[in-house]
Design a protein around this motif. Structure first.
Motif, PDB file in Angstrom:
ATOM      1  N   LYS A 267     -16.270  59.625 145.447  1.00 25.99           N
ATOM      2  CA  LYS A 267     -17.020  60.841 145.750  1.00 25.99           C
ATOM      3  C   LYS A 267     -17.646  61.464 144.503  1.00 25.99           C
ATOM      4  N   ARG A 268     -17.343  60.902 143.345  1.00 30.39           N
ATOM      5  CA  ARG A 268     -17.856  61.456 142.092  1.00 30.39           C
ATOM      6  C   ARG A 268     -18.865  60.504 141.459  1.00 30.39           C
ATOM      7  N   PRO A 269     -19.838  61.055 140.747  1.00 26.71           N
ATOM      8  CA  PRO A 269     -20.796  60.190 140.059  1.00 26.71           C
ATOM      9  C   PRO A 269     -20.127  59.495 138.879  1.00 26.71           C
ATOM     10  N   GLU A 270     -20.785  58.487 138.388  1.00 27.64           N
ATOM     11  CA  GLU A 270     -20.242  57.766 137.242  1.00 27.64           C
ATOM     12  C   GLU A 270     -20.038  58.728 136.071  1.00 27.64           C
ATOM     13  N   GLY A 271     -18.884  58.650 135.445  1.00 26.14           N
ATOM     14  CA  GLY A 271     -18.577  59.546 134.338  1.00 26.14           C
ATOM     15  C   GLY A 271     -17.077  59.695 134.152  1.00 26.14           C
ATOM     16  N   ARG A 272     -16.682  60.736 133.442  1.00 26.67           N
ATOM     17  CA  ARG A 272     -15.287  60.903 133.058  1.00 26.67           C
ATOM     18  C   ARG A 272     -14.365  61.123 134.246  1.00 26.67           C
ATOM     19  N   ALA A 273     -14.785  61.963 135.201  1.00 27.77           N
ATOM     20  CA  ALA A 273     -13.911  62.255 136.346  1.00 27.77           C
ATOM     21  C   ALA A 273     -13.629  60.991 137.153  1.00 27.77           C
ATOM     22  N   ARG A 274     -14.671  60.200 137.375  1.00 29.51           N
ATOM     23  CA  ARG A 274     -14.489  58.970 138.133  1.00 29.51           C
ATOM     24  C   ARG A 274     -13.600  57.991 137.380  1.00 29.51           C
ATOM     25  N   ALA A 275     -13.823  57.855 136.084  1.00 29.26           N
ATOM     26  CA  ALA A 275     -13.005  56.946 135.279  1.00 29.26           C
ATOM     27  C   ALA A 275     -11.551  57.391 135.245  1.00 29.26           C
ATOM     28  N   ALA A 276     -11.323  58.701 135.154  1.00 26.02           N
ATOM     29  CA  ALA A 276      -9.957  59.220 135.119  1.00 26.02           C
ATOM     30  C   ALA A 276      -9.226  58.947 136.434  1.00 26.02           C
ATOM     31  N   CYS A 277      -9.923  59.135 137.558  1.00 28.88           N
ATOM     32  CA  CYS A 277      -9.305  58.874 138.868  1.00 28.88           C
ATOM     33  C   CYS A 277      -8.938  57.400 139.008  1.00 28.88           C
ATOM     34  N   LEU A 278      -9.854  56.523 138.623  1.00 27.23           N
ATOM     35  CA  LEU A 278      -9.578  55.087 138.725  1.00 27.23           C
ATOM     36  C   LEU A 278      -8.506  54.663 137.723  1.00 27.23           C
ATOM     37  N   GLY A 279      -8.485  55.299 136.546  1.00 25.51           N
ATOM     38  CA  GLY A 279      -7.440  55.005 135.574  1.00 25.51           C
ATOM     39  C   GLY A 279      -6.071  55.397 136.085  1.00 25.51           C
ATOM     40  N   ALA A 280      -5.990  56.554 136.738  1.00 25.45           N
ATOM     41  CA  ALA A 280      -4.714  57.001 137.304  1.00 25.45           C
ATOM     42  C   ALA A 280      -4.278  56.100 138.452  1.00 25.45           C
ATOM     43  N   ALA A 281      -5.226  55.681 139.296  1.00 27.80           N
ATOM     44  CA  ALA A 281      -4.901  54.759 140.385  1.00 27.80           C
ATOM     45  C   ALA A 281      -4.404  53.425 139.838  1.00 27.80           C
ATOM     46  N   THR A 282      -5.029  52.962 138.766  1.00 25.75           N
ATOM     47  CA  THR A 282      -4.587  51.727 138.122  1.00 25.75           C
ATOM     48  C   THR A 282      -3.174  51.877 137.583  1.00 25.75           C
ATOM     49  N   ALA A 283      -2.881  53.021 136.989  1.00 28.66           N
ATOM     50  CA  ALA A 283      -1.554  53.274 136.420  1.00 28.66           C
ATOM     51  C   ALA A 283      -0.469  53.191 137.491  1.00 28.66           C
ATOM     52  N   ILE A 284      -0.719  53.806 138.628  1.00 28.82           N
ATOM     53  CA  ILE A 284       0.267  53.764 139.716  1.00 28.82           C
ATOM     54  C   ILE A 284       0.463  52.329 140.187  1.00 28.82           C
ATOM     55  N   SER A 285      -0.641  51.598 140.299  1.00 28.79           N
ATOM     56  CA  SER A 285      -0.559  50.205 140.752  1.00 28.79           C
ATOM     57  C   SER A 285       0.239  49.358 139.772  1.00 28.79           C
ATOM     58  N   TYR A 286       0.028  49.568 138.480  1.00 24.35           N
ATOM     59  CA  TYR A 286       0.782  48.825 137.471  1.00 24.35           C
ATOM     60  C   TYR A 286       2.271  49.165 137.527  1.00 24.35           C
ATOM     61  N   ALA A 287       2.591  50.440 137.714  1.00 27.98           N
ATOM     62  CA  ALA A 287       3.990  50.855 137.774  1.00 27.98           C
ATOM     63  C   ALA A 287       4.697  50.240 138.985  1.00 27.98           C
ATOM     64  N   VAL A 288       4.024  50.242 140.130  1.00 32.95           N
ATOM     65  CA  VAL A 288       4.599  49.637 141.333  1.00 32.95           C
ATOM     66  C   VAL A 288       4.758  48.130 141.139  1.00 32.95           C
ATOM     67  N   THR A 289       3.755  47.498 140.529  1.00 28.22           N
ATOM     68  CA  THR A 289       3.843  46.062 140.250  1.00 28.22           C
ATOM     69  C   THR A 289       5.068  45.756 139.403  1.00 28.22           C
ATOM     70  N   ALA A 290       5.305  46.563 138.379  1.00 25.08           N
ATOM     71  CA  ALA A 290       6.460  46.349 137.507  1.00 25.08           C
ATOM     72  C   ALA A 290       7.772  46.516 138.265  1.00 25.08           C
ATOM     73  N   ALA A 291       7.847  47.534 139.117  1.00 25.75           N
ATOM     74  CA  ALA A 291       9.073  47.761 139.892  1.00 25.75           C
ATOM     75  C   ALA A 291       9.357  46.585 140.816  1.00 25.75           C
ATOM     76  N   LEU A 292       8.313  46.072 141.467  1.00 22.54           N
ATOM     77  CA  LEU A 292       8.477  44.927 142.364  1.00 22.54           C
ATOM     78  C   LEU A 292       8.777  43.646 141.580  1.00 22.54           C
TER      79      LEU A 292
END
Length: 301
Positions: A159-184
């Protein structure tokens, strides 16, 4: 051997962070050579598969995964995953070597601050516990919450244009995915150790960590193209450590010191955050992001 065991997960985790750093530099270089998109373009992965540099980065990712699995097999999640905050400092050091650029004095100072912060936080927290089995009734709510958070962050990014907000949201989503991957992955490695290859190949955790790992990689590639490193990398670095800490405590019943020990822990986290933000702002990071006029933009399918 008992006195060496606490060292092993840290050593393997550092090796994994270094491999990930190499992979990040190579993958970022490859990701910036393909057309960008306004959406989460599935064709991005096919484009990247044609880049030898990206494939070399994947080999580094595989090496990192092996080291991470060994770290998780020998130590608690609350020790292994926080060590990955070293990935950003190592990424910039690797980038400076591969790009023949000198890391400035302020960069080395920030690296020192991150390392010191990690040492203080881990020493104060003194994580312990190494549970090897997690019941399904614990996995279900944890995975549901994490999946919901990833989906919410991905939708917010779209929902956000290309820029810092979009990158931050995707970075946070990536972080959660990595943490879950590690737990599994931790659960799967213990199944491999106890039940052998047959048990490993029939365990749902094995396929779950493979799926979440691919999801994390997909989100990471899009985060790289969504905006500057200063927005995505701090969210990724700190988010992975914090979510992994929560999963280690909630799923694996690992413990950290409480009471007044929380003060030095918070101080260590503050040092890490300050160091990561400083590293993400140094001029060298601009070399990891191509100028806008050199990038190509394509419409999402």
């Amino acid at each position: 051997m008992s006195t060496l065991l606490p060292v092993l997960p840290v050593l393997f985790a550092v090796c994994a962070a270094l491999s990930n750093a190499v992979a990040t530099v190579l993958q970022r270089k490859a990701a910036l050579s393909v057309p960008r998109s306004e959406g989460l373009r599935a064709g991005l992965m096919l484009d990247l598969l044609r880049r030898p540099v990206w494939l070399a980065g994947i080999l580094a990712v595989i090496g990192a995964a092996v080291c991470q699995a060994l770290a998780l097999a020998t130590g608690p999640l609350t020790i292994v995953q926080p060590v990955f905050v070293l990935e950003l400092p190592l990424t910039l050091v690797v980038a400076s070597l591969l790009m023949h650029r000198r890391l400035p004095g302020s960069g080395w100072l920030a690296v020192t601050v991150v390392v010191a912060g990690l040492a203080v936080a881990l020493a104060a927290a003194s994580p312990s516990g190494n549970r090897t089995h997690v019941e399904l009734d614990r996995w279900i709510p944890a995975l549901a919450v994490c999946a919901g958070a990833v989906a919410g962050l991905a939708l917010a990014a779209l929902k956000r244009p290309e820029g810092r907000a979009r990158a931050a949201c995707l970075g946070a989503a990536t972080a959660i995915s990595y943490a879950v991957t590690a737990a599994l992955m931790k659960a799967a490695t213990h199944i491999l150790d106890k039940q052998g290859l047959a048990g490993f190949l029939t365990a749902w955790q094995t396929y779950a960590f493979a799926v979440t790992g691919v999801c994390a990689l997909f989100l990471l590639e899009n985060a790289m193209q969504a905006g500057p490193l200063v927005a995505s990398q701090p969210a990724l670095t700190l988010g992975d450590a914090l979510v992994s800490l929560a999963l280690g405590i909630l799923l694996y019943e690992e413990t950290i010191r409480s009471g007044w020990w929380l003060l030095p822990q918070l101080f260590g986290v503050a040092l890490i955050a300050a160091g990561v933000l400083a590293l993400a702002r140094i001029p060298l990071t601009q070399s990891l992001v191509a100028p806008d006029d050199e990038r190509r933009t394509v419409d999402a399918p």
